[in-house]
Every structure is written in structure tokens, then in C-alpha cells.
Scaffold this active site. Sequence first.
Site, PDB file in Angstrom:
ATOM      1  N   ASP A  40      -6.088  -7.003   4.397  1.00  0.00           N
ATOM      2  CA  ASP A  40      -7.215  -6.430   3.654  1.00  0.00           C
ATOM      3  C   ASP A  40      -8.110  -7.551   3.139  1.00  0.00           C
ATOM      4  OD1 ASP A  40      -8.759  -4.455   2.302  1.00  0.00           O
ATOM      5  OD2 ASP A  40      -7.756  -5.006   0.434  1.00  0.00           O
ATOM      6  N   TYR A  42       0.812  -1.213   0.000  1.00  0.00           N
ATOM      7  CA  TYR A  42       0.000   0.000   0.000  1.00  0.00           C
ATOM      8  C   TYR A  42       0.848   1.266   0.000  1.00  0.00           C
ATOM      9  CZ  TYR A  42      -4.574  -2.141   0.892  1.00  0.00           C
ATOM     10  OH  TYR A  42      -5.743  -2.829   0.780  1.00  0.00           O
ATOM     11  N   LYS A  83       3.649 -15.782   3.940  1.00  0.00           N
ATOM     12  CA  LYS A  83       3.846 -16.487   2.665  1.00  0.00           C
ATOM     13  C   LYS A  83       5.344 -16.648   2.460  1.00  0.00           C
ATOM     14  CE  LYS A  83       2.255 -18.069  -1.358  1.00  0.00           C
ATOM     15  NZ  LYS A  83       1.297 -19.182  -1.533  1.00  0.00           N
ATOM     16  N   ASP A 128      -2.706 -18.444   1.919  1.00  0.00           N
ATOM     17  CA  ASP A 128      -3.766 -19.072   1.106  1.00  0.00           C
ATOM     18  C   ASP A 128      -4.456 -20.179   1.897  1.00  0.00           C
ATOM     19  OD1 ASP A 128      -1.348 -20.416   0.948  1.00  0.00           O
ATOM     20  OD2 ASP A 128      -1.491 -20.888  -1.184  1.00  0.00           O
ATOM     21  N   ASP A 168     -11.918  -9.160   4.865  1.00  0.00           N
ATOM     22  CA  ASP A 168     -13.187  -9.214   4.124  1.00  0.00           C
ATOM     23  C   ASP A 168     -13.752 -10.632   4.119  1.00  0.00           C
ATOM     24  OD1 ASP A 168     -13.020  -6.491   3.489  1.00  0.00           O
ATOM     25  OD2 ASP A 168     -13.809  -6.820   1.469  1.00  0.00           O
TER      26      ASP A 168
HETATM   27  C1  IPM Z   1     -10.216  -1.418   3.964  1.00  0.00           C
HETATM   28  C2  IPM Z   1     -10.524  -0.901   2.599  1.00  0.00           C
HETATM   29  C3  IPM Z   1      -9.397   0.020   2.155  1.00  0.00           C
HETATM   30  C4  IPM Z   1      -8.121  -0.789   2.164  1.00  0.00           C
HETATM   31  C5  IPM Z   1      -9.638   0.699   0.810  1.00  0.00           C
HETATM   32  C6  IPM Z   1     -10.917   1.475   0.791  1.00  0.00           C
HETATM   33  C7  IPM Z   1      -8.472   1.554   0.391  1.00  0.00           C
HETATM   34  O1  IPM Z   1     -10.714  -1.950   1.697  1.00  0.00           O
HETATM   35  O2  IPM Z   1     -10.113  -0.602   4.905  1.00  0.00           O
HETATM   36  O3  IPM Z   1     -10.076  -2.631   4.116  1.00  0.00           O
HETATM   37  O4  IPM Z   1      -7.822  -1.460   1.159  1.00  0.00           O
HETATM   38  O5  IPM Z   1      -7.435  -0.764   3.165  1.00  0.00           O
HETATM   39 MG    MG Z   2     -10.656  -3.839   2.583  1.00  0.00          MG
END
Ligand code: IPM
Ligand code: MG
Length: 361
Positions: free
Chosen positions: A251, A146, A195, A227, A255
Site C-alpha cells: 500500500d 488489513y 522486514k 525502509d 503510493d
Molecule cells: C489502495 C487504497 C486502499 C488500501 C484503501 C482505500 C483502503 O489505499 O488501494 O491502495 O489501503 O488498500
Molecule cells: Mg493505497
Amino acid sequence: MNTYKIALLEGDGIGPEISSEAVKVLQRVADSGRVKFEITTAPFGGGAYFSHGNAFPEETKAICDDSDAIIKGPIGLSKAESDKIPVEEQPERGALLPLRRRFDTYANFRPVYLPREIRSFSPLRAEVIGDGIDIMIIRELVGGLYFGGKERGESNGKRYVKETLEYDEEQIRRIMHIAFQEAQDRKGLLHNVHKSNVLMSSVLWNEILEEVAIDYPKVKVEHVIVDAAATALVLSPTQFDVMVMENMFGDILSDLGGGILGSLGLMPSACVGPDKSYYEPSHGSAPDIAGQGIANPYSMIGSVALMLDKSFGMKAESEALWNAMQQVFADGFTTADLSRGGEQLISTAEFGDKVVAALHL
Ligand code: IPM
Ligand code: MG
């Protein structure tokens, strides 16, 4: 009595409506008479780009600098609106990453918390969920791909791009201390996600982990390749308690955590820095359902709960807030965005009201 200054960045899409519920809850906490909050709202995100010419305006920076903690709603516009903004200034690159960098919020706590009251939202089978899931994903938030060097160019007639995954040992060490501390305070179990069979960054990551581990002899470390971790999180999530990983892995896997819960709407988070922390839902701004009063404010109120605990040391109030939210679900209420059918549907604001009513301080 302590007075805390809070910067409130409502953000885009459903941000303002779920932020109102967070404020409602904070007011209730203040009404208990132990603490005062001075809340200042400031523009941030895609909307701010159009109204102020900048997704992270100078006035917002000043308000954040002057605050004790920051609450941030989700940001981002529909693709059509986003496309009107130059790539570099789109709110993720132009506001969110600069916010993380400004306050060096390197430790991102993302609870994947599925107690009995909300298990019906999860797509996982009852036998996989068992007595409930309670995982703390700890994501390094200001390093790696990032924030590494980026380059785009053309060579031999071919367009190319280069993005750099960089970590130095200090960056790794400080997130490891956070993770070990958290594991020590919880069940004494830490899953290290890496990894190292491919990435040199993971080799250094694991080396530093071994060095830091010496300070925490009571914490048991399990290593899992990223993974394989994705598969294991779905097949047997109850084996995990605290998990630590670098930025990009975090990230993606956080999710996946939202998928385990049944919605990213059930994912609050804390972004902790050395001096100041900010608190935000892990999800996007859901422009498709904005303004309809059907978005659940759980992730925003949960972020407030994390703030009370981590920034202000108000552990009891924080727990009471979590319990109040579970109570509303247990009573059979939910908002349309989360509904799986069979619940009694209420609006965003009604959900906030019910949390306030169920809050025992
Ligand atoms: C998160 C989001 C952000 C990230 C985006 C919006 C840049 O997906 O906070 O997880 O990738 O960190
Ligand atoms: Mg995210």
C-alpha cells in the site's frame, strides 16, 4: 465471437466521469468486431451507502458474481460526508475490503510505468529517470494487517487497540508464484521487499520465497528491506523491475510509485483472484475536483488495458491501448489535474476521445 460480462462500479467523486471514458474505450474495442462487452453498472462506495443504505449493496454483489470481470472506480467521500457514516460501514471498510475478500483477489499488480512520453510529469531528475522507469509492484492484497484480527478495549483504565499481522504459508506461496512468474516473463529479476530484521511474518515470507524460487531457476532474486526500498525507489528506480511485498508494505510503496510518476492519477491496477479479477485506479476519489471534467482518465483506461490482457487474453488490444494513451501525451495534450504547464489542456472526455482516435486495433 466472445461476449464478456463486465460489472462497472463507478464509485464516488471523479469515479463516474473517468468511468465514462473507460466505457468509451471499451466500446471502441468492441467496434473492432472481435469481441462483445455487456456492461452493467452497479452502485458501490460512499454514494451507495446513502442511496442504498449499504456501500456494497446486495444487488451489486449479485451483478459482480455474475460478471466475468469487474471495473471499479475510486471510492470515498469528503471527510465531512464520511463522518456521517458509521466507522464500520465507511466505504473502504464496508465495500472495498469486502470486495477484495469476496473474490479473494490476492494478487495486486501496480505498474509504475514512466515511458518517455510522460517523463515530464515526474519530479525526478532526468539522469535518475534515464531511459524510463518500468516497475511492476506486486502487492499481496488479502492478508496481513488489513485482514487480521482486530480488537479495541480498555485495560487498567487505558484504551488500547490490537491489530494482527497474519499470513499462512499458502497465502505467501501463491503470491510468490505470481511474482516469480511475472519476473520470468519480464527481465528475470525479482526484488523481494521484507522486514525480516524485525517481523516474524517476514521471516516466514522469506522462507517460502526460497522454497518457491527452486521452481524458477532463471529468476534472480534480490532482497531489500522495506525502509531501504523506499529510499532506493527514489534514488535509483531504474534498478527495479518486479517487486513483491505484503499488503501494507505494498500500500505504502505503491503510493511512492505514484510520487515517482508525478501523480497517483497515472497508476492503474489489477486485483487478480483465482476465479475473477477486478480492476481499479490506485488513487482516491478526489472529491475536491469531482464533476469539473479535469480529472485524467489514464488510471481507469489503464485498468481497462490490464483487464483486456489479464482477464480476456487480449494482449495486442491491451498494448494498443497503452500506446494510444502515451500518444495523446506525446501530442502535447493533458488534463488540468496533471498539468505541469506548457501542455494543451483538454477535458476528461476529450482525453478519452483522443485515446479512441489514437487507438490502432
Ligand atoms: C489502495 C487504497 C486502499 C488500501 C484503501 C482505500 C483502503 O489505499 O488501494 O491502495 O489501503 O488498500
Ligand atoms: Mg493505497
